[in-house]
Enzyme design. Sequence first.
Site, PDB file in Angstrom:
ATOM      1  N   GLU A  85      -4.442   2.645   8.909  1.00 50.89           N
ATOM      2  CA  GLU A  85      -4.825   1.344   8.324  1.00 50.89           C
ATOM      3  C   GLU A  85      -4.447   0.199   9.268  1.00 50.89           C
ATOM      4  O   GLU A  85      -3.277   0.046   9.643  1.00 50.89           O
ATOM      5  CB  GLU A  85      -4.140   1.182   6.960  1.00 50.89           C
ATOM      6  CG  GLU A  85      -4.710   0.029   6.167  1.00 50.89           C
ATOM      7  CD  GLU A  85      -4.122  -0.069   4.762  1.00 50.89           C
ATOM      8  OE1 GLU A  85      -3.836   0.980   4.151  1.00 50.89           O
ATOM      9  OE2 GLU A  85      -3.937  -1.198   4.288  1.00 50.89           O
ATOM     10  N   LYS A 279       1.918   1.467  -3.530  1.00 52.49           N
ATOM     11  CA  LYS A 279       1.066   2.011  -2.455  1.00 52.49           C
ATOM     12  C   LYS A 279       1.374   1.263  -1.154  1.00 52.49           C
ATOM     13  O   LYS A 279       1.459   1.863  -0.084  1.00 52.49           O
ATOM     14  CB  LYS A 279      -0.408   1.878  -2.850  1.00 52.49           C
ATOM     15  CG  LYS A 279      -1.387   2.508  -1.864  1.00 52.49           C
ATOM     16  CD  LYS A 279      -1.785   1.596  -0.727  1.00 52.49           C
ATOM     17  CE  LYS A 279      -2.788   2.273   0.197  1.00 52.49           C
ATOM     18  NZ  LYS A 279      -3.069   1.477   1.404  1.00 52.49           N
ATOM     19  N   ASP A 295       7.684  15.682   5.605  1.00 55.64           N
ATOM     20  CA  ASP A 295       6.657  16.086   4.645  1.00 55.64           C
ATOM     21  C   ASP A 295       6.327  14.900   3.734  1.00 55.64           C
ATOM     22  O   ASP A 295       7.030  14.631   2.761  1.00 55.64           O
ATOM     23  CB  ASP A 295       7.214  17.274   3.848  1.00 55.64           C
ATOM     24  CG  ASP A 295       6.240  17.814   2.830  1.00 55.64           C
ATOM     25  OD1 ASP A 295       5.269  17.114   2.493  1.00 55.64           O
ATOM     26  OD2 ASP A 295       6.456  18.944   2.362  1.00 55.64           O
ATOM     27  N   HIS A 392      -5.611  -9.069   6.930  1.00 53.33           N
ATOM     28  CA  HIS A 392      -6.151  -7.717   6.932  1.00 53.33           C
ATOM     29  C   HIS A 392      -7.463  -7.662   7.722  1.00 53.33           C
ATOM     30  O   HIS A 392      -7.663  -6.799   8.567  1.00 53.33           O
ATOM     31  CB  HIS A 392      -6.376  -7.289   5.479  1.00 53.33           C
ATOM     32  CG  HIS A 392      -6.722  -5.848   5.336  1.00 53.33           C
ATOM     33  ND1 HIS A 392      -5.781  -4.851   5.456  1.00 53.33           N
ATOM     34  CD2 HIS A 392      -7.897  -5.236   5.101  1.00 53.33           C
ATOM     35  CE1 HIS A 392      -6.366  -3.691   5.291  1.00 53.33           C
ATOM     36  NE2 HIS A 392      -7.654  -3.881   5.086  1.00 53.33           N
TER      37      HIS A 392
HETATM   38  C1  MEV Z   1      -2.983  -2.273   1.122  1.00 55.07           C
HETATM   39  O1  MEV Z   1      -2.964  -1.091   1.858  1.00 55.07           O
HETATM   40  C2  MEV Z   1      -1.661  -2.477   0.429  1.00 55.07           C
HETATM   41  C3  MEV Z   1      -1.590  -3.681  -0.515  1.00 55.07           C
HETATM   42  O2  MEV Z   1      -2.652  -3.620  -1.482  1.00 55.07           O
HETATM   43  C4  MEV Z   1      -0.258  -3.632  -1.189  1.00 55.07           C
HETATM   44  C5  MEV Z   1      -0.070  -4.644  -2.303  1.00 55.07           C
HETATM   45  O3  MEV Z   1      -1.048  -5.029  -2.944  1.00 55.07           O
HETATM   46  O4  MEV Z   1       1.098  -4.996  -2.558  1.00 55.07           O
HETATM   47  C6  MEV Z   1      -1.784  -4.972   0.234  1.00 55.07           C
END
Ligand code: MEV
Length: 437
Positions: A85, A279, A295, A392
């Site tokens: 990413e 995530k 792992d 991003h």
């Molecule tokens: C993207 O990979 C991760 C985010 O969505 C985490 C978040 O929303 O806190 C930017």
Amino acid sequence: MPNPVSGFSKKTKAEKIDWLATHYLDEDSDAISILKKYWNPDGKLQDLHDDFIENTLTNYYLPFGIAPNFLINGNLYALPMVIEESSVVAAASNAAKFWLNKGGFHTKILGTTKNGQVYFNFFGKKETLQSFFESVLPRLKGSIEDIEKNMKKRGGGLLDIELKDSTEKLNGFYQLHCTFETLDAMGANFINSCLETIARTFETEAQKQPIFENEGGCPEVVMSILSNYVPECRVQAEVSCPVSDLDPNPENAQEFADRFVRAVNIAQTEPRRAVTHNKGIMNGIDAVILATGNDFRAVEAGIHAYASKDGHYKSLTHASVEDNTFRFGIDIPLALGTVGGLTSLHPLVKLAFKILQKPNAQELMQIVAVAGLAQNFAAIKSLVTTGIQKGHMKMHLMNILNQVNANMQEKEKAVDHFKEQTVSHSAVVEFIENLRS
Ligand code: MEV
């Protein structure tokens, strides 16, 4: 539809590729040459990679990068990260830099024990089982003497075996809950070997007891396996600073702190937000886990289960403002290894450990927790200020340019142009089309 194949794993690599080409790739020579393009010219290195799994055809690259400037307990680290990413390494680096002159990250190990279970059925009286368990316990422990000899020499090994009555959950369901200290090894093979031996001894010893004949039969083992849920193998990481240090403008600093804490509290209460929030944490954690050959599936499973420990899925991080001090922390279970597995095999994993100054498992736990916290800090910082897409998409620009086969000159012009413009797929395509026409 092709016929099922038998003996596939016995074929040579060339035969496997031929088979694939015939049955699934329409003999497409381009597809075959892609597979071959990723072979390593160093035959020994390629053999090493081929042996990691069955039926290897080629290698699958992911970028290996570093995020520098991580001040952790007073030591400066560059974190090796493996991830696809675009914005993750940049975000980690930004967070590291942000905290560098504010005291950096502080961490603490909260526990190191791991666990595994022998799951078995027993439908007789609990007291009979309990007294058998107590009498057989020394033999259960003795049965793994050979397996744990080396681990014990280093100060680890089996710590305890408990009999757990789980019959309220499932009729006749009992467990031998075993706890282990595996030191610098993740310990999966060690724990599983111990558990399988304990299980065999338990069954064999039970079969020698006539008393079970009047109890509807002996205890019967269903399975034995380590648990990837390791709440007793846990680490915390924290950053803190006066609120005024968060932004040169005092009003902005206070507003940022309040919005940040609010965002974390939302993730504490709303599972839909918590999943995405966590995530983002895993973006940092998995990247370091992958770079260090650990792992990531085990870590993911354990961490997400821990996020649900209070009855609903919630944020792994917490934030507060008290007495004008901003605090932000994480508390996560992590079973990691710095010896065994890929750690002594994969050349890039060895290199990652060198970059990290050869940490032991506890040090690696602390580094990984920091990677998660930093990633979450960067994400929330963007979310409550500019929004996530600006940074991003800037990072994603190169992927879009590669998709449209932009050459060096076009890329340079695009990077320059999109410094001031919003990046979107269509805007980049239009920009390149204009350049070309
Ligand atoms: C993207 O990979 C991760 C985010 O969505 C985490 C978040 O929303 O806190 C930017």
